[in-house]
Enzyme design. Sequence first.
Site, PDB file in Angstrom:
ATOM      1  N   CYS A   1      -5.349   0.181  10.194  1.00 41.56           N
ATOM      2  CA  CYS A   1      -4.942  -0.902   9.282  1.00 41.56           C
ATOM      3  C   CYS A   1      -3.822  -1.765   9.859  1.00 41.56           C
ATOM      4  O   CYS A   1      -3.462  -2.787   9.276  1.00 41.56           O
ATOM      5  CB  CYS A   1      -4.535  -0.342   7.932  1.00 41.56           C
TER       6      CYS A   1
ATOM      7  N   HIS B   1       0.306  -5.239   3.952  1.00 44.86           N
ATOM      8  CA  HIS B   1      -1.059  -4.712   4.016  1.00 44.86           C
ATOM      9  C   HIS B   1      -1.473  -4.320   2.601  1.00 44.86           C
ATOM     10  O   HIS B   1      -0.699  -3.732   1.852  1.00 44.86           O
ATOM     11  CB  HIS B   1      -1.082  -3.490   4.944  1.00 44.86           C
TER      12      HIS B   1
ATOM     13  N   ASN C   1      -9.065  -3.058   0.002  1.00 45.27           N
ATOM     14  CA  ASN C   1      -8.468  -2.898   1.333  1.00 45.27           C
ATOM     15  C   ASN C   1      -9.499  -3.329   2.385  1.00 45.27           C
ATOM     16  O   ASN C   1     -10.475  -2.630   2.622  1.00 45.27           O
ATOM     17  CB  ASN C   1      -8.065  -1.435   1.517  1.00 45.27           C
TER      18      ASN C   1
HETATM   19  O1  UT7 Z   1      -4.972   1.356   4.529  1.00 44.84           O
HETATM   20  C1  UT7 Z   1      -4.638   2.538   5.209  1.00 44.84           C
HETATM   21  C2  UT7 Z   1      -3.614   3.281   4.484  1.00 44.84           C
HETATM   22  N1  UT7 Z   1      -4.144   3.806   3.246  1.00 44.84           N
HETATM   23  C3  UT7 Z   1      -3.387   3.898   2.209  1.00 44.84           C
HETATM   24  O2  UT7 Z   1      -2.255   3.466   2.252  1.00 44.84           O
HETATM   25  C4  UT7 Z   1      -3.938   4.601   0.990  1.00 44.84           C
HETATM   26  C5  UT7 Z   1      -2.928   5.592   0.479  1.00 44.84           C
HETATM   27  N2  UT7 Z   1      -3.380   6.389  -0.672  1.00 44.84           N
HETATM   28  C6  UT7 Z   1      -3.665   5.887  -1.868  1.00 44.84           C
HETATM   29  O3  UT7 Z   1      -3.670   4.693  -2.057  1.00 44.84           O
HETATM   30  C7  UT7 Z   1      -3.880   6.859  -3.009  1.00 44.84           C
HETATM   31  O4  UT7 Z   1      -3.533   8.156  -2.592  1.00 44.84           O
HETATM   32  C8  UT7 Z   1      -5.331   6.880  -3.560  1.00 44.84           C
HETATM   33  C9  UT7 Z   1      -5.590   5.594  -4.333  1.00 44.84           C
HETATM   34  C10 UT7 Z   1      -6.319   7.027  -2.425  1.00 44.84           C
HETATM   35  C11 UT7 Z   1      -5.495   8.041  -4.539  1.00 44.84           C
HETATM   36  O5  UT7 Z   1      -4.520   7.966  -5.582  1.00 44.84           O
HETATM   37  P1  UT7 Z   1      -3.646   9.252  -5.969  1.00 44.84           P
HETATM   38  O6  UT7 Z   1      -2.815   8.859  -7.111  1.00 44.84           O
HETATM   39  O7  UT7 Z   1      -2.962   9.725  -4.727  1.00 44.84           O
HETATM   40  O8  UT7 Z   1      -4.752  10.258  -6.471  1.00 44.84           O
HETATM   41  P2  UT7 Z   1      -5.129  11.688  -5.898  1.00 44.84           P
HETATM   42  O9  UT7 Z   1      -5.901  11.577  -4.647  1.00 44.84           O
HETATM   43  O10 UT7 Z   1      -3.934  12.581  -5.915  1.00 44.84           O
HETATM   44  O11 UT7 Z   1      -6.089  12.175  -7.067  1.00 44.84           O
HETATM   45  C12 UT7 Z   1      -5.614  12.406  -8.399  1.00 44.84           C
HETATM   46  C13 UT7 Z   1      -6.788  12.838  -9.245  1.00 44.84           C
HETATM   47  C14 UT7 Z   1      -7.595  13.953  -8.613  1.00 44.84           C
HETATM   48  O12 UT7 Z   1      -8.053  14.787  -9.662  1.00 44.84           O
HETATM   49  P3  UT7 Z   1      -7.294  16.173 -10.006  1.00 44.84           P
HETATM   50  O13 UT7 Z   1      -7.357  16.971  -8.734  1.00 44.84           O
HETATM   51  O14 UT7 Z   1      -5.901  15.772 -10.374  1.00 44.84           O
HETATM   52  O15 UT7 Z   1      -8.105  16.714 -11.127  1.00 44.84           O
HETATM   53  C15 UT7 Z   1      -8.773  13.266  -7.994  1.00 44.84           C
HETATM   54  O16 UT7 Z   1      -9.903  14.093  -7.895  1.00 44.84           O
HETATM   55  O17 UT7 Z   1      -7.697  11.738  -9.390  1.00 44.84           O
HETATM   56  C16 UT7 Z   1      -9.018  12.138  -8.968  1.00 44.84           C
HETATM   57  N3  UT7 Z   1      -9.690  11.004  -8.381  1.00 44.84           N
HETATM   58  C17 UT7 Z   1     -10.358  10.086  -9.097  1.00 44.84           C
HETATM   59  N4  UT7 Z   1     -10.576   9.988 -10.429  1.00 44.84           N
HETATM   60  C18 UT7 Z   1     -11.307   8.920 -10.849  1.00 44.84           C
HETATM   61  C19 UT7 Z   1      -9.732  10.627  -7.077  1.00 44.84           C
HETATM   62  N5  UT7 Z   1     -10.441   9.502  -6.940  1.00 44.84           N
HETATM   63  C20 UT7 Z   1     -10.829   9.146  -8.178  1.00 44.84           C
HETATM   64  C21 UT7 Z   1     -11.576   8.067  -8.680  1.00 44.84           C
HETATM   65  N6  UT7 Z   1     -11.797   7.996 -10.020  1.00 44.84           N
HETATM   66  N7  UT7 Z   1     -12.091   7.107  -7.895  1.00 44.84           N
END
Ligand code: UT7
Length: 334
Positions: free
Chosen positions: A116, A256, A286
């Site tokens: 990225c 970004h 993104n």
């Molecule tokens: O561009 C390169 C660099 N990339 C980035 O900077 C991205 C960095 N990361 C992020 O933006 C975030 O971590 C995400 C948007 C990818 C995820 O958000 P988060 O708040 O970190 O969520 P998480 O991965 O900790 O997931 C929280 C919960 C999980 O469920 P449990 O385990 O708490 O029951 C996931 O399974 O949300 C669930 N989950 C979803 N729920 C509904 C994960 N994806 C989804 C989804 N819809 N699409």
Amino acid sequence: MTKITAAITGVGGYVPDFVLSNQLLEKMVDTTDEWITTRTGIKERRLLKEEGKGASYLGIKAVEDLFRKTGTNPEEIDLILFASVTPDMPVAISGAYLATQIGAVNAFAVDLQAACSSFLYGMSVAARYIESGKYKKVLLIGADKMSSIIDYTDRATCILFGDGAGAVLFEPNYEGLGIQDEYLRSDGVGRDFLKIDAGGSILPTTADTIKEGKNNLYQDGKTVFKYAVSRMADVTDILVERNHLTAENLNWLVPHQANKRIIDATAQRMGLPMEKVMLNIHHYGNTTSATLPLALYDYENQLKKGDNVIFVAFGGGFTWGAIYLKWAYDPKGK
Ligand code: UT7
């Protein structure tokens, strides 16, 4: 002798027509518009659906837009930097194909990959060529067809990414405008958190790697998020301090576009009001190498000559950094 600085003198952009909205995604995977919006800020992204077209197609469209707006003669381009994590194909560089298609017959081309941060690093490379005095017109393109590496049954990644491209022209400036300072970093600690396992030289593609989903993008979102928030704010701080910038005299932050929460945190740590932050993640998601130039594309008409602008990015590898630039022209209209 007057000092040569590398200024952006034109911007072009392109996103494909197909809109993948959160509502459409709700029908594809177990997710909701509410979850996506509150966790990422994304409402929709664009996808290139036509078969046989890759990232170069998006890039060519962005360059055509730039040429149309600036009246640039393609034969005057000296160098083409094609920043992308999804080039058309391995080995045969996309930049060379793009150069030929746009009529840049006197340019040489290089593909550049830094996840990225590809476009950000590309700005640094473009600046060095211009500052050398030997190159007068350097075209930097950030283009990604992220849909080609995304598994649309994986809700953790398919909601995040979109396809698009942006292009900028760098030319020498003799008034002290253009790139002023930069702070670029990388750290291999990030290798396991954002990657595609197969298709490289460690694990070439086989029927099994495809079956096991190893040719698609994998991200440990939580870990990447933590690193991104602190690293983006750290490098921005460094540039702000050593260039005597403040929330008042800094005109624009161009971050970004990976997650609106990361962008908010970066702006907050600087005490920068959100009106000074370029934001279009809600429309495009993104787009990896295209986020920075697409932000310029959307905000070009609000930028004024002399504006202090900081670009900041974080991506796989890990790679990250910030660049401080003085904008070189007043709005010319689209
Ligand atoms: O561009 C390169 C660099 N990339 C980035 O900077 C991205 C960095 N990361 C992020 O933006 C975030 O971590 C995400 C948007 C990818 C995820 O958000 P988060 O708040 O970190 O969520 P998480 O991965 O900790 O997931 C929280 C919960 C999980 O469920 P449990 O385990 O708490 O029951 C996931 O399974 O949300 C669930 N989950 C979803 N729920 C509904 C994960 N994806 C989804 C989804 N819809 N699409």
